[in-house]
Enzyme design. Structure first.
Site, PDB file in Angstrom:
ATOM      1  N   VAL A 151      26.716 -19.969   8.316  1.00 49.77           N
ATOM      2  CA  VAL A 151      26.772 -20.809   7.117  1.00 49.77           C
ATOM      3  C   VAL A 151      27.456 -22.137   7.413  1.00 49.77           C
ATOM      4  CG1 VAL A 151      27.741 -21.006   4.791  1.00 49.77           C
ATOM      5  CG2 VAL A 151      26.667 -18.875   5.525  1.00 49.77           C
ATOM      6  N   LYS A 179      32.994 -21.246  21.750  1.00 48.39           N
ATOM      7  CA  LYS A 179      31.934 -21.663  20.830  1.00 48.39           C
ATOM      8  C   LYS A 179      31.973 -23.169  20.621  1.00 48.39           C
ATOM      9  CE  LYS A 179      31.230 -19.371  16.957  1.00 48.39           C
ATOM     10  NZ  LYS A 179      31.437 -18.914  15.549  1.00 48.39           N
ATOM     11  N   GLU A 223      18.008 -16.828   6.261  1.00 42.92           N
ATOM     12  CA  GLU A 223      17.940 -16.941   7.721  1.00 42.92           C
ATOM     13  C   GLU A 223      16.484 -17.131   8.121  1.00 42.92           C
ATOM     14  OE1 GLU A 223      20.353 -14.413  10.189  1.00 42.92           O
ATOM     15  OE2 GLU A 223      21.487 -13.758   8.446  1.00 42.92           O
ATOM     16  N   LYS A 251      26.217 -15.791  -6.887  1.00 46.72           N
ATOM     17  CA  LYS A 251      25.692 -15.420  -5.571  1.00 46.72           C
ATOM     18  C   LYS A 251      25.503 -13.909  -5.456  1.00 46.72           C
ATOM     19  CE  LYS A 251      24.484 -15.469  -1.265  1.00 46.72           C
ATOM     20  NZ  LYS A 251      25.237 -16.058  -0.173  1.00 46.72           N
ATOM     21  N   HIS A 310       7.550  -6.684  -1.086  1.00 50.06           N
ATOM     22  CA  HIS A 310       6.883  -6.260   0.146  1.00 50.06           C
ATOM     23  C   HIS A 310       7.526  -4.958   0.616  1.00 50.06           C
ATOM     24  CE1 HIS A 310       4.875 -10.127   0.287  1.00 50.06           C
ATOM     25  NE2 HIS A 310       6.042 -10.712   0.120  1.00 50.06           N
ATOM     26  N   GLY A 334      18.093  -5.099   5.240  1.00 48.02           N
ATOM     27  CA  GLY A 334      19.268  -5.186   6.096  1.00 48.02           C
ATOM     28  C   GLY A 334      19.763  -6.615   6.080  1.00 48.02           C
ATOM     29  N   CYS A 339      23.611 -10.358   4.393  1.00 46.35           N
ATOM     30  CA  CYS A 339      23.978 -10.585   2.989  1.00 46.35           C
ATOM     31  C   CYS A 339      23.740  -9.385   2.083  1.00 46.35           C
ATOM     32  CB  CYS A 339      23.215 -11.790   2.444  1.00 46.35           C
ATOM     33  SG  CYS A 339      23.716 -13.358   3.182  1.00 46.35           S
ATOM     34  N   LYS A 385      14.895  -9.407  10.165  1.00 45.81           N
ATOM     35  CA  LYS A 385      13.748 -10.154   9.666  1.00 45.81           C
ATOM     36  C   LYS A 385      13.293 -11.091  10.775  1.00 45.81           C
ATOM     37  CE  LYS A 385      14.420 -13.706   6.947  1.00 45.81           C
ATOM     38  NZ  LYS A 385      14.826 -14.596   5.820  1.00 45.81           N
TER      39      LYS A 385
END
EC number: 1.1.1.22
Length: 441
Positions: free
Chosen positions: A11, A35, A155, A207, A254, A260, A263, A324
């Protein structure tokens, strides 16, 4: 505007890159030195289409920088976004706010001049109140306002979602903060992005409520799919008929192996706990969580049933590991439950995913990571399509079949048609659809 982003995960990084692309001067902060060093070199540690190019372009333009030095970044900022993780707390499903409150303490010590502290992370109702209390207690002279500005990023489509959002939700308790946040998102007004101002608690709840509703929609169509199998209907026909009603809409209808990701699982569990904390039980969400967990755990038995029951010592190819397509995120992916279940049945696993194998290798042991879908299918008794990557939508079915020891193809995403698979010699099983040509009672 000068903006600091505390937390350079998914995010935070998407938010920082997109805000810099709007023309703001953005500093992304993270404690992970490796990172930050990689980001400074132009290497983005997550897979999100277009993100690395966006980061490089804005670094080159001088609008985006990365640092481990929170104090300097906050001191110079007009707006500080908190975008740290809020994982499920082990044992009870509450959101773990440790990182949020740690960030608030560090921000409090560095504030200089009026600053808006905007919570971008998904947090339970009342978190903004506690952030404000922490800052005021640690720095009584600080001039600041805390707002809630939840993210709604899918995502795989995060940049598009940020730049062309359905809505921008801003929870404010202060007129000056409202003006500052309006200026942050002013570049989006050209796209007529609807900005919804609410109080802080409503923004925090929006949210969770949105994600829980979408999760319920997925779970509902999965239960309808089971009913379709029992009565001989096609769930895709049912979903199309439902989705054509504008009050319902076609998205998230779908059928598949369960939801999964980063979120839906944690946010539904957290909303259940929020309801319990405030004495207002979220019964539909509780049921959604239970049904989804049970569904993911049942997928291994579905594969075994398609193979006649006994898979011990045989190989199954798993196509798709991420939760996904177009992401490398493995968090609570249905593939994990499937693979664990198959291993418990004595199955050998060969798996392939276009982007997720590095992340999967940190979680899964005792499986073979293949170089392609066809390599995974080599000598396999069955192939299971778990994630609907584009690369799996037009497989060379003759080639795939020729590499296999068996002929079972379990399609958990309904990508293919029964007659097409049977023509290539597969014993085909899908979700919520009758076998074509079979007689019904």
């Amino acid at each position: 505007m000068k903006i600091a982003i505390v937390g350079s995960g998914y995010v935070g990084l998407v938010t920082g890159c997109c805000l810099a692309d709007f023309g703001h001067n953005v500093v992304c902060v993270d404690k992970d030195e490796a990172k930050i060093a990689a980001l400074a070199r132009g290497s983005v540690p997550i897979f999100e289409p277009g993100l690395e190019d966006l980061a490089k372009a804005n670094v080159a333009a001088g609008r985006l920088t990365f640092t481990t030095g929170l104090a300097d970044a906050v001191r110079a900022a007009e707006v500080v976004f908190i975008a740290v993780g809020t994982p499920s707390r082990r044992g009870d499903g509450h959101a773990d706010l440790t990182f949020i409150y740690d960030a608030a303490r560090e921000i409090a010590a560095a504030l200089d001049g009026f600053t808006v502290v905007a919570t971008k992370s998904t947090v339970p109702v009342g978190t903004g109140d506690e952030v404000a209390r922490i800052i005021a207690e640690l720095n009584p002279g600080a001039r600041f306002a805390v707002v809630s500005n939840p993210e709604f990023l899918r995502e795989g489509a995060a940049i598009e979602d940020f730049k062309r959002p359905d809505r921008i939700v801003i929870g404010v308790e202060d007129d000056r903060a409202r003006a500052v946040m309006t200026e942050v998102y002013r570049p989006l007004f050209l796209n007529q992005a609807p900005v919804q101002f609410t109080n802080r608690r409503a923004a925090e709840l929006i949210k969770y409520a949105a994600n829980a509703f979408l999760a319920m929609k997925i779970t509902f169509i999965n239960e309808v799919a089971d009913l379709c199998e029992a009565v001989g209907a096609d769930v895709q026909d049912v979903a199309r008929g439902m989705g054509s009603d504008r009050r319902i809409g076609s998205k998230f209808l779908h059928a598949g192996p369960g939801f999964g990701g980063s979120c839906f699982p944690k946010d539904t569990r957290a909303l259940v706990q929020i309801g319990a904390d405030f004495g207002s039980p979220m019964r539909l969400v509780e049921t959604t969580v239970a049904i989804n967990d049970k569904r993911k755990a049942a997928m291994a038995d579905r594969v075994a049933a398609a193979c006649g029951g006994d898979l011990s010592g045989k190989t199954v190819a798993v196509l798709g590991l991420t939760f996904k397509p177009n992401t490398d995120d493995m968090r609570e992916a249905p593939s994990l439950d499937l693979i664990r279940g198959l291993k418990n049945l004595g199955v050998r696993i060969a798996a392939y995913d276009p982007q997720g194998m590095e992340a999967a290798a940190r979680i899964l042991t005792g499986i073979r990571f293949a170089e392609s879908a066809y390599d995974a299918a080599s000598d396999a008794e069955a192939v299971v399509l778990v994630t609907e990557w584009n690369a799996f939508r037009s497989l060379d079915l003759a080639r795939l079949k020729s590499t296999m020891a068996g002929s079972v193809f379990v399609d958990l995403r309904n990508v293919y048609r029964s007659h097409e698979m049977e023509r290539h010699g597969f014993r085909y099983t899908s979700i919520g659809r009758p076998v074509e040509g079979a007689e019904q009672d």
